[in-house]
Design a protein around this motif. Structure first.
Motif, short mmCIF file in Angstrom:
data_model
loop_
_atom_site.label_atom_id
_atom_site.label_comp_id
_atom_site.label_asym_id
_atom_site.label_seq_id
_atom_site.Cartn_x
_atom_site.Cartn_y
_atom_site.Cartn_z
N ALA A 60 0.84 -1.21 0.00
CA ALA A 60 0.00 0.00 0.00
C ALA A 60 0.86 1.25 0.00
O ALA A 60 1.96 1.27 0.57
CB ALA A 60 -0.91 0.01 1.22
N ASP A 61 0.34 2.24 -0.68
CA ASP A 61 0.87 3.59 -0.57
C ASP A 61 -0.33 4.46 -0.23
O ASP A 61 -1.40 3.93 0.09
CB ASP A 61 1.61 4.03 -1.85
N GLY A 62 -0.23 5.73 -0.27
CA GLY A 62 -1.35 6.59 0.10
C GLY A 62 -2.53 6.50 -0.84
O GLY A 62 -3.65 6.83 -0.47
N GLU A 63 -2.32 6.02 -2.07
CA GLU A 63 -3.38 6.03 -3.06
C GLU A 63 -3.93 4.66 -3.43
O GLU A 63 -5.08 4.56 -3.84
CB GLU A 63 -2.87 6.71 -4.34
N HIS A 64 -3.12 3.60 -3.34
CA HIS A 64 -3.54 2.27 -3.81
C HIS A 64 -3.11 1.16 -2.87
O HIS A 64 -2.15 1.31 -2.12
CB HIS A 64 -2.93 1.98 -5.20
N TRP A 65 -3.85 0.07 -2.96
CA TRP A 65 -3.43 -1.21 -2.40
C TRP A 65 -3.10 -2.09 -3.60
O TRP A 65 -3.84 -2.10 -4.59
CB TRP A 65 -4.54 -1.85 -1.59
N TRP A 66 -1.98 -2.81 -3.51
CA TRP A 66 -1.52 -3.68 -4.59
C TRP A 66 -1.56 -5.13 -4.11
O TRP A 66 -0.93 -5.48 -3.12
CB TRP A 66 -0.08 -3.31 -4.97
N TRP A 67 -2.29 -5.99 -4.82
CA TRP A 67 -2.45 -7.40 -4.48
C TRP A 67 -1.61 -8.23 -5.46
O TRP A 67 -1.76 -8.08 -6.67
CB TRP A 67 -3.91 -7.82 -4.59
N ILE A 68 -0.75 -9.11 -4.95
CA ILE A 68 0.05 -9.98 -5.82
C ILE A 68 -0.81 -11.19 -6.23
O ILE A 68 -1.42 -11.86 -5.39
CB ILE A 68 1.32 -10.48 -5.09
N VAL A 69 -0.86 -11.42 -7.54
CA VAL A 69 -1.60 -12.55 -8.12
C VAL A 69 -0.67 -13.30 -9.06
O VAL A 69 0.34 -12.74 -9.51
CB VAL A 69 -2.88 -12.08 -8.86
N PRO A 70 -0.99 -14.56 -9.40
CA PRO A 70 -0.16 -15.27 -10.38
C PRO A 70 -0.20 -14.58 -11.75
O PRO A 70 -1.18 -13.91 -12.09
CB PRO A 70 -0.83 -16.65 -10.47
N SER A 71 0.88 -14.76 -12.51
CA SER A 71 0.93 -14.19 -13.86
C SER A 71 -0.26 -14.65 -14.68
O SER A 71 -0.76 -15.76 -14.51
CB SER A 71 2.21 -14.64 -14.57
N ASP A 72 -0.68 -13.78 -15.57
CA ASP A 72 -1.79 -14.04 -16.51
C ASP A 72 -3.14 -14.19 -15.83
O ASP A 72 -4.05 -14.81 -16.37
CB ASP A 72 -1.50 -15.26 -17.39
N SER A 73 -3.31 -13.59 -14.66
CA SER A 73 -4.60 -13.63 -13.98
C SER A 73 -5.63 -12.73 -14.65
O SER A 73 -6.77 -12.66 -14.21
CB SER A 73 -4.45 -13.24 -12.50
N ASP A 74 -5.23 -12.08 -15.71
CA ASP A 74 -6.17 -11.28 -16.49
C ASP A 74 -6.57 -11.99 -17.78
O ASP A 74 -7.32 -11.46 -18.58
CB ASP A 74 -5.60 -9.91 -16.81
N TYR A 75 -6.09 -13.20 -17.97
CA TYR A 75 -6.39 -13.96 -19.17
C TYR A 75 -7.90 -14.18 -19.27
O TYR A 75 -8.51 -14.76 -18.38
CB TYR A 75 -5.65 -15.30 -19.13
N ALA A 76 -8.51 -13.65 -20.33
CA ALA A 76 -9.95 -13.76 -20.58
C ALA A 76 -10.79 -13.18 -19.44
O ALA A 76 -11.90 -13.63 -19.19
CB ALA A 76 -10.34 -15.22 -20.85
N LEU A 77 -10.26 -12.18 -18.75
CA LEU A 77 -10.95 -11.60 -17.61
C LEU A 77 -10.77 -10.08 -17.65
O LEU A 77 -9.65 -9.59 -17.78
CB LEU A 77 -10.34 -12.16 -16.32
N ARG A 78 -11.85 -9.36 -17.53
CA ARG A 78 -11.78 -7.90 -17.47
C ARG A 78 -11.97 -7.47 -16.02
O ARG A 78 -13.07 -7.58 -15.47
CB ARG A 78 -12.85 -7.28 -18.36
N TRP A 79 -10.90 -6.98 -15.39
CA TRP A 79 -10.97 -6.54 -14.00
C TRP A 79 -11.85 -5.30 -13.92
O TRP A 79 -11.79 -4.44 -14.79
CB TRP A 79 -9.57 -6.28 -13.45
N PRO A 80 -12.68 -5.20 -12.88
CA PRO A 80 -13.61 -4.06 -12.78
C PRO A 80 -12.90 -2.74 -12.53
O PRO A 80 -11.87 -2.70 -11.84
CB PRO A 80 -14.52 -4.44 -11.61
N GLU A 81 -13.46 -1.69 -13.09
CA GLU A 81 -12.96 -0.34 -12.80
C GLU A 81 -13.29 -0.03 -11.35
O GLU A 81 -14.32 -0.48 -10.87
CB GLU A 81 -13.66 0.68 -13.72
N PRO A 82 -12.45 0.60 -10.64
CA PRO A 82 -11.23 1.30 -11.00
C PRO A 82 -9.96 0.48 -10.78
O PRO A 82 -8.88 1.05 -10.69
CB PRO A 82 -11.26 2.52 -10.09
N ALA A 83 -10.06 -0.85 -10.68
CA ALA A 83 -8.86 -1.68 -10.52
C ALA A 83 -7.96 -1.55 -11.74
O ALA A 83 -8.44 -1.36 -12.86
CB ALA A 83 -9.26 -3.14 -10.30
N ARG A 84 -6.66 -1.65 -11.50
CA ARG A 84 -5.68 -1.63 -12.58
C ARG A 84 -4.85 -2.89 -12.49
O ARG A 84 -4.34 -3.23 -11.42
CB ARG A 84 -4.77 -0.41 -12.48
N TYR A 85 -4.70 -3.56 -13.61
CA TYR A 85 -3.92 -4.79 -13.67
C TYR A 85 -2.52 -4.46 -14.16
O TYR A 85 -2.35 -3.74 -15.14
CB TYR A 85 -4.59 -5.79 -14.62
#
Length: 136
Positions: A60-85
């Motif tokens: 975490a920093d003052g603006e975001h929390w960052w979650w570690i996920v396995p590589s390619d966890s966005d494969y065929a998946l659209r993460w909801p706004e306002p999340a950033r992959y």
């Protein structure tokens, strides 16, 4: 023969600027499936946390929390706004490196991506979408 997964990784490697900083895993952690990260605005982090059955490394920093996920966890998946992959767990232009605020027991740093995705959909009021067109 080259599979689709290989093509996706090669394409991502071409787009990743080398000057960006990357989230560093704590000492003793291993990432057998590679590392990507999902960033959410800081106010959403505490709302997502209790919805998860397992929590991996979270920064975490003052603006975001960052979650570690396995590589390619966005494969065929659209993460909801306002999340950033972030493929490769690279940080965009940030004023400082986020602090580690949660380290799981054991040596694996991952938050399971599907529960994280569903939790983010829930707190953002987004209907989950399970597929999207893939281009190579």
């Amino acid at each position: 023969m080259v599979c689709l997964d290989t093509l996706i990784r090669l394409r991502r490697g071409q787009r990743t600027p080398q000057a960006l900083r990357r989230l560093a895993l704590p000492e003793g952690m291993t990432a057998p499936m590679g590392c990507d990260a999902v960033a959410v605005p800081a106010p959403l982090g505490p709302r997502v946390l209790p919805l998860l059955p397992r929590v991996g490394c979270v920064y975490a920093d003052g603006e975001h929390w960052w979650w570690i996920v396995p590589s390619d966890s966005d494969y065929a998946l659209r993460w909801p706004e306002p999340a950033r992959y972030s493929a490769g767990a690279f940080l965009p232009d940030t004023p400082s490196v986020p602090d580690l605020i949660h380290k799981p027991g054991g040596t694996v740093p991952y938050t399971p991506p599907i529960p994280l995705y569903l939790a983010l959909c829930r707190v953002t009021g987004t209907t989950p979408t399970w597929t999207r067109p893939i281009s190579a």
